[in-house]
Design a protein around this motif. Structure first.
Motif, PDB file in Angstrom:
ATOM      1  N   SER A  13      -0.481  -7.006  -6.855  1.00 55.39           N
ATOM      2  CA  SER A  13       0.170  -6.843  -8.158  1.00 55.39           C
ATOM      3  C   SER A  13       0.732  -5.436  -8.318  1.00 55.39           C
ATOM      4  O   SER A  13       1.843  -5.255  -8.826  1.00 55.39           O
ATOM      5  CB  SER A  13      -0.848  -7.146  -9.265  1.00 55.39           C
ATOM      6  OG  SER A  13      -0.274  -6.929 -10.533  1.00 55.39           O
ATOM      7  N   GLN A  14      -0.080  -4.467  -7.851  1.00 51.24           N
ATOM      8  CA  GLN A  14       0.394  -3.069  -7.927  1.00 51.24           C
ATOM      9  C   GLN A  14       1.633  -2.851  -7.057  1.00 51.24           C
ATOM     10  O   GLN A  14       2.594  -2.198  -7.461  1.00 51.24           O
ATOM     11  CB  GLN A  14      -0.735  -2.130  -7.494  1.00 51.24           C
ATOM     12  CG  GLN A  14      -0.394  -0.651  -7.661  1.00 51.24           C
ATOM     13  CD  GLN A  14      -1.524   0.250  -7.177  1.00 51.24           C
ATOM     14  OE1 GLN A  14      -2.391  -0.175  -6.396  1.00 51.24           O
ATOM     15  NE2 GLN A  14      -1.525   1.495  -7.647  1.00 51.24           N
ATOM     16  N   ALA A  15       1.604  -3.407  -5.844  1.00 47.23           N
ATOM     17  CA  ALA A  15       2.735  -3.282  -4.915  1.00 47.23           C
ATOM     18  C   ALA A  15       3.989  -3.927  -5.490  1.00 47.23           C
ATOM     19  O   ALA A  15       5.103  -3.388  -5.391  1.00 47.23           O
ATOM     20  CB  ALA A  15       2.378  -3.924  -3.580  1.00 47.23           C
ATOM     21  N   GLU A  16       3.800  -5.093  -6.122  1.00 52.30           N
ATOM     22  CA  GLU A  16       4.948  -5.769  -6.730  1.00 52.30           C
ATOM     23  C   GLU A  16       5.527  -4.935  -7.864  1.00 52.30           C
ATOM     24  O   GLU A  16       6.735  -4.902  -8.087  1.00 52.30           O
ATOM     25  CB  GLU A  16       4.517  -7.146  -7.259  1.00 52.30           C
ATOM     26  CG  GLU A  16       4.421  -8.215  -6.182  1.00 52.30           C
ATOM     27  CD  GLU A  16       5.750  -8.507  -5.533  1.00 52.30           C
ATOM     28  OE1 GLU A  16       6.765  -8.675  -6.245  1.00 52.30           O
ATOM     29  OE2 GLU A  16       5.797  -8.543  -4.273  1.00 52.30           O
ATOM     30  N   GLY A  17       4.612  -4.236  -8.580  1.00 51.89           N
ATOM     31  CA  GLY A  17       5.098  -3.358  -9.644  1.00 51.89           C
ATOM     32  C   GLY A  17       5.955  -2.230  -9.097  1.00 51.89           C
ATOM     33  O   GLY A  17       7.028  -1.910  -9.652  1.00 51.89           O
ATOM     34  N   PHE A  18       5.479  -1.643  -7.996  1.00 52.82           N
ATOM     35  CA  PHE A  18       6.280  -0.583  -7.355  1.00 52.82           C
ATOM     36  C   PHE A  18       7.620  -1.150  -6.858  1.00 52.82           C
ATOM     37  O   PHE A  18       8.667  -0.498  -6.962  1.00 52.82           O
ATOM     38  CB  PHE A  18       5.510   0.020  -6.188  1.00 52.82           C
ATOM     39  CG  PHE A  18       4.359   0.890  -6.604  1.00 52.82           C
ATOM     40  CD1 PHE A  18       4.479   1.780  -7.655  1.00 52.82           C
ATOM     41  CD2 PHE A  18       3.148   0.830  -5.919  1.00 52.82           C
ATOM     42  CE1 PHE A  18       3.421   2.585  -8.033  1.00 52.82           C
ATOM     43  CE2 PHE A  18       2.086   1.634  -6.295  1.00 52.82           C
ATOM     44  CZ  PHE A  18       2.217   2.508  -7.348  1.00 52.82           C
ATOM     45  N   ASN A  36      11.373   6.007  -2.865  1.00 48.58           N
ATOM     46  CA  ASN A  36      10.001   6.442  -3.162  1.00 48.58           C
ATOM     47  C   ASN A  36       9.124   5.283  -3.624  1.00 48.58           C
ATOM     48  O   ASN A  36       7.960   5.151  -3.183  1.00 48.58           O
ATOM     49  CB  ASN A  36      10.020   7.539  -4.233  1.00 48.58           C
ATOM     50  CG  ASN A  36      10.635   8.838  -3.723  1.00 48.58           C
ATOM     51  OD1 ASN A  36      10.631   9.111  -2.520  1.00 48.58           O
ATOM     52  ND2 ASN A  36      11.186   9.633  -4.642  1.00 48.58           N
ATOM     53  N   TYR A  37       9.629   4.416  -4.470  1.00 50.18           N
ATOM     54  CA  TYR A  37       8.827   3.312  -4.989  1.00 50.18           C
ATOM     55  C   TYR A  37       8.614   2.219  -3.934  1.00 50.18           C
ATOM     56  O   TYR A  37       7.537   1.612  -3.886  1.00 50.18           O
ATOM     57  CB  TYR A  37       9.463   2.736  -6.251  1.00 50.18           C
ATOM     58  CG  TYR A  37       9.115   3.552  -7.464  1.00 50.18           C
ATOM     59  CD1 TYR A  37       7.867   3.433  -8.076  1.00 50.18           C
ATOM     60  CD2 TYR A  37      10.029   4.474  -7.995  1.00 50.18           C
ATOM     61  CE1 TYR A  37       7.535   4.200  -9.195  1.00 50.18           C
ATOM     62  CE2 TYR A  37       9.698   5.240  -9.100  1.00 50.18           C
ATOM     63  CZ  TYR A  37       8.450   5.108  -9.697  1.00 50.18           C
ATOM     64  OH  TYR A  37       8.107   5.883 -10.797  1.00 50.18           O
ATOM     65  N   TYR A  38       9.621   1.997  -3.073  1.00 57.33           N
ATOM     66  CA  TYR A  38       9.421   1.036  -1.991  1.00 57.33           C
ATOM     67  C   TYR A  38       8.373   1.557  -1.011  1.00 57.33           C
ATOM     68  O   TYR A  38       7.578   0.789  -0.458  1.00 57.33           O
ATOM     69  CB  TYR A  38      10.734   0.763  -1.252  1.00 57.33           C
ATOM     70  CG  TYR A  38      11.741  -0.037  -2.055  1.00 57.33           C
ATOM     71  CD1 TYR A  38      11.343  -1.123  -2.832  1.00 57.33           C
ATOM     72  CD2 TYR A  38      13.095   0.281  -2.027  1.00 57.33           C
ATOM     73  CE1 TYR A  38      12.259  -1.866  -3.561  1.00 57.33           C
ATOM     74  CE2 TYR A  38      14.025  -0.445  -2.745  1.00 57.33           C
ATOM     75  CZ  TYR A  38      13.601  -1.515  -3.518  1.00 57.33           C
ATOM     76  OH  TYR A  38      14.519  -2.253  -4.252  1.00 57.33           O
ATOM     77  N   THR A  39       8.368   2.866  -0.818  1.00 54.83           N
ATOM     78  CA  THR A  39       7.370   3.474   0.068  1.00 54.83           C
ATOM     79  C   THR A  39       5.958   3.295  -0.523  1.00 54.83           C
ATOM     80  O   THR A  39       4.993   3.002   0.208  1.00 54.83           O
ATOM     81  CB  THR A  39       7.674   4.969   0.270  1.00 54.83           C
ATOM     82  OG1 THR A  39       8.961   5.107   0.840  1.00 54.83           O
ATOM     83  CG2 THR A  39       6.636   5.612   1.185  1.00 54.83           C
ATOM     84  N   LYS A  40       5.845   3.448  -1.845  1.00 56.35           N
ATOM     85  CA  LYS A  40       4.551   3.239  -2.503  1.00 56.35           C
ATOM     86  C   LYS A  40       4.108   1.783  -2.348  1.00 56.35           C
ATOM     87  O   LYS A  40       2.920   1.505  -2.120  1.00 56.35           O
ATOM     88  CB  LYS A  40       4.660   3.589  -3.987  1.00 56.35           C
ATOM     89  CG  LYS A  40       4.805   5.076  -4.269  1.00 56.35           C
ATOM     90  CD  LYS A  40       4.951   5.351  -5.767  1.00 56.35           C
ATOM     91  CE  LYS A  40       5.111   6.848  -6.034  1.00 56.35           C
ATOM     92  NZ  LYS A  40       5.264   7.139  -7.494  1.00 56.35           N
ATOM     93  N   TYR A  51       9.091  -5.652   1.647  1.00 56.65           N
ATOM     94  CA  TYR A  51       9.080  -4.255   1.222  1.00 56.65           C
ATOM     95  C   TYR A  51       9.826  -3.379   2.252  1.00 56.65           C
ATOM     96  O   TYR A  51      10.594  -2.495   1.885  1.00 56.65           O
ATOM     97  CB  TYR A  51       7.645  -3.761   1.056  1.00 56.65           C
ATOM     98  CG  TYR A  51       6.849  -4.470  -0.018  1.00 56.65           C
ATOM     99  CD1 TYR A  51       7.490  -5.239  -0.986  1.00 56.65           C
ATOM    100  CD2 TYR A  51       5.463  -4.359  -0.073  1.00 56.65           C
ATOM    101  CE1 TYR A  51       6.760  -5.893  -1.970  1.00 56.65           C
ATOM    102  CE2 TYR A  51       4.717  -5.012  -1.063  1.00 56.65           C
ATOM    103  CZ  TYR A  51       5.386  -5.785  -1.998  1.00 56.65           C
ATOM    104  OH  TYR A  51       4.649  -6.434  -2.969  1.00 56.65           O
ATOM    105  N   TYR A  52       9.555  -3.686   3.521  1.00 50.97           N
ATOM    106  CA  TYR A  52      10.271  -2.950   4.583  1.00 50.97           C
ATOM    107  C   TYR A  52      11.771  -3.265   4.539  1.00 50.97           C
ATOM    108  O   TYR A  52      12.620  -2.389   4.752  1.00 50.97           O
ATOM    109  CB  TYR A  52       9.712  -3.310   5.958  1.00 50.97           C
ATOM    110  CG  TYR A  52       8.362  -2.703   6.242  1.00 50.97           C
ATOM    111  CD1 TYR A  52       8.247  -1.387   6.665  1.00 50.97           C
ATOM    112  CD2 TYR A  52       7.197  -3.453   6.091  1.00 50.97           C
ATOM    113  CE1 TYR A  52       6.989  -0.828   6.931  1.00 50.97           C
ATOM    114  CE2 TYR A  52       5.935  -2.903   6.351  1.00 50.97           C
ATOM    115  CZ  TYR A  52       5.853  -1.597   6.774  1.00 50.97           C
ATOM    116  OH  TYR A  52       4.608  -1.052   7.026  1.00 50.97           O
TER     117      TYR A  52
END
Length: 522
Positions: A13-18, A36-40, A51-52
Motif C-alpha cells: 500500500s505504501q509503495a502504491e502511494g509512492f 524520487n517517488y518511483y525510487t521510494k 515500478y521499474y
C-alpha cells in the motif's frame, strides 16, 4: 503468518502511494520528483516490475538512457510478459544506437501483441538506423566524409544518446576542416564522460589539424591511457610527434643558413600527413622561403600557391608570394600576384599592401598589352638604330605584296603582322611614346596613339620613301625589286658616296636569320 501478510499489505500500500505520487509528478512533467517517488516505491517493493518500468520512463524523459535501459531490463526480468518493459528497453537501445538489440525487443512486443502499432513503427526505425550505420561505414572507407556526416545526422535523430555516432560525426567534421563543430561534439561527450577515449582522440585531432601539435599530443597520450589499444590515437600521436620534430629541424637548419637541408627537411615533413592542412600550409610557405634562398623561384611560387590552396586565410603565404617581387614578377601574366594582394586586402588593411596591389594592377595591365619589343624582336634596351634595323627586317618580311600568291588565311595573318610591326615602330621610335609605353600608360586613352586609324603602309612609305618605298615584289624570284627611277636623288647620292657603277635595279633578298641584305650587279 497473519503478521507477515499484514506487513506485506502495508508495504504494498505504501509503495502504491509512492507510485501514485510519482505518476502525479510525471503528469506535471516534474520528472526529477517523479523519479524520487518511483525510487521510494522500488525501495519498498523491489520485486514489482511496473515500478521499474515507470522509473525507466522517467529516466528516458531525463535523457538518462543507460540508467533507463537497466531499469527496463530489470522490469522484463521480473515479468517477461511486461510489454511496456520490452517496448521501453527497445527504445533505450534505439536511443543508444544499438539497432540490432532494439529490433529484438520490438519483435518481442509484437510476439505478445501483433497489432501493437508503436512496436511496428519502432522496429522500422531500428531497420532504418542500421541502414544509415552501414552507409556511413561504407562512406568512411571511401573517405566520403560529407556522406558520413549526413548519415550520422539522420541516425542521431533516432539515436540522440549514441556516443559512437557522435564520435564518428565529430571525426569526419575534423577531417572536413570543420573544427569548431567537431570540438563542440567532443566537448559535450567529455562533459558527460571525461574518460571517453574516443572523445579525447577527436579533441586532440582537432588541435592537431589546427597546428596546436603540443596540446594535441597531450590529448592523444591521455586517450591512450584510457584505452591503450586505441589504434587511431596511437597513429595520430606518432604523426604529430614526427611532424613537430621535422618542422623544428627544418627551422633550425634555415636559421643556420643551411637552406638546402632545410628545403629537404620541409619536404620530408610534408610527406608525413597530407591531411594536416594548416601545418602543411606553413611547411609549404617555409619551403618557399628556403627555395627562394636557393634561387628556385618557380618552385617557391608553386609552394606559396599550394599553401594558399590549403589555407586561403594564411596571410604570410600571400605576402611571401606577392611581396618578394623577384618571384612575384616572374609569375605568368602577374595574375597570381594581383589576386594575392586583392585577397590580402580582404584579410588585413595595410598601406604597404595597397601599394603592392597598385603595382600589381599596373604590371597586370602592362602584361595584357601587345609586347612591341617582342613584335620587332628587340630587347627593352634596344637603341634607335637597332629598332630601325628591326623594323626594316620585319616590315619587308611581312609586307602584303610579298605574300600575294599565298592562301587567303596566310595573307590575312601576314597583313596583321605587318600592321603590328608598323605599330611597334611608331611607338618605339618616338621617345615620348616609348617612355609612356614603358611606364604602363594606355596610349590610346591619352590620345598618344590611335590604333583604329593606323595605316602601316604610311609608315612603310615614310621609312623607305615614295610609293611603297619604291619597292615591288617579284613573285617569280621571291625578291623585292627596288626601282631606282623613283628615288633618283637618293640613287645619285648613293653612287657618289660609294663610287659604284650605274645600275638599273637593286635586288633585296630576305634571310630569316640575318634579315634583309643588299647586293649589286652591273
Amino acid at each position: 503468518m497473519l503478521v507477515t501478510l499484514v506487513c506485506v499489505s502495508l508495504r504494498s500500500s505504501q509503495a502504491e502511494g509512492f507510485k501514485e505520487q510519482g505518476n502525479a509528478y510525471y503528469s506535471k512533467k516534474d520528472y526529477s520528483e517523479a523519479f524520487n517517488y518511483y525510487t521510494k516505491a522500488i525501495d519498498v517493493c523491489p520485486k514489482n516490475a511496473s515500478y521499474y518500468g515507470n522509473r525507466a520512463a522517467t529516466l528516458m524523459m531525463l535523457c538518462r538512457f543507460r540508467e533507463a535501459l537497466e531499469d527496463s531490463q530489470q522490469a522484463v526480468r521480473l515479468d517477461d510478459c511486461f510489454m511496456k518493459g520490452h517496448l521501453r528497453e527497445g527504445k533505450c537501445h534505439l536511443s543508444l544506437g544499438n539497432g540490432m538489440a532494439a529490433s529484438r525487443c520490438f519483435q518481442k512486443v509484437l510476439e505478445l501483441d501483433l497489432s501493437n502499432r508503436e512496436a511496428q513503427q519502432e522496429k522500422k526505425n531500428a531497420v532504418v538506423l542500421l541502414e544509415y550505420e552501414q552507409m556511413a561505414d561504407f562512406a568512411f572507407d571511401k573517405r566520403d566524409f560529407r556522406k558520413v556526416v549526413y548519415c550520422m545526422d539522420r541516425a542521431l535523430a533516432m539515436a540522440p544518446a549514441c556516443h559512437r555516432f557522435k564520435i564518428l560525426k565529430a571525426e569526419c567534421l575534423t577531417l572536413l576542416g570543420r573544427y569548431p563543430e567537431a570540438q563542440s561534439v567532443a566537448s559535450d561527450i567529455l562533459r558527460m564522460d571525461s574518460t571517453n577515449a574516443d572523445a579525447l582522440y577527436v579533441r586532440g585531432l582537432c588541435l592537431y589539424y589546427e597546428d596546436c601539435i603540443e596540446k594535441a599530443v597531450q590529448f592523444f597520450v591521455q586517450a591512450l591511457k584510457m584505452a591503450p589499444d586505441h589504434e587511431k590515437a596511437r597513429l595520430a600521436c606518432r604523426n604529430a610527434k614526427a611532424l613537430k620534430s621535422k618542422k623544428e629541424e627544418g627551422n633550425q637548419a634555415f636559421k643556420n643558413n643551411n637552406y638546402e637541408s632545410a628545403y629537404l627537411l620541409y619536404t620530408d615533413a610534408l610527406a608525413i600527413d597530407p591531411n594536416n592542412i594548416k601545418t602543411n600550409a606553413k611547411l609549404y610557405c617555409n619551403r618557399a622561403t628556403a627555395g627562394t634562398k636557393l634561387k628556385k623561384l618557380n618552385q617557391a611560387i608553386e609552394d606559396c600557391t599550394s599553401a594558399i590552396k590549403l589555407d586561403d586565410s594564411y596571410i604570410k603565404a600571400y605576402l611571401r608570394r606577392a611581396q618578394r617581387r623577384r618571384c612575384w614578377l616572374r609569375w605568368p601574366a602577374y595574375g597570381g600576384g594581383l589576386c594575392a594582394h586583392s585577397r590580402l586586402l580582404d584579410l588585413c588593411d595595410a598601406s604597404e599592401h595597397k601599394h603592392l596591389l597598385k603595382t600589381a594592377q599596373l604590371e597586370l595591365k602592362k602584361s595584357k598589352r601587345k609586347d612591341y619589343y617582342k613584335v620587332l624582336g628587340v630587347g627593352k634596351n634596344a637603341t634607335e638604330d637597332e629598332i630601325k634595323k628591326a623594323y626594316r627586317k620585319r616590315a619587308l618580311m611581312h609586307h602584303p605584296d610579298r605574300h600575294s600568291a599565298a592562301t587567303p588565311e596566310v595573307q590575312k595573318e601576314e597583313e596583321k603582322k605587318f600592321k603590328e610591326v608598323g605599330e611597334a615602330f611608331t611607338i618605339l621610335s618616338d621617345p615620348k611614346k616609348k617612355m609612356r609605353y614603358d611606364n604602363g600608360h594606355d596610349l590610346e586613352d591619352d590620345g598618344s596613339f590611335d590604333g583604329g586609324d593606323f595605316d602601316a603602309n604610311n609608315i612603310f612609305r615614310a621609312f623607305f620613301g615614295g610609293h611603297n618605298g619604291g619597292f615591288s615584289f617579284d613573285s617569280n624570284s621571291g625578291m623585292f625589286l627596288y626601282n631606282q627611277d623613283t628615288q633618283k636623288k637618293k640613287t645619285i647620292a648613293k653612287k657618289k658616296k660609294k663610287n659604284v657603277h650605274p645600275i638599273n635595279r637593286l635586288f633585296i633578298s630576305l634571310s630569316p636569320d640575318s634579315g634583309p641584305f643588299f647586293f649589286q650587279f652591273g
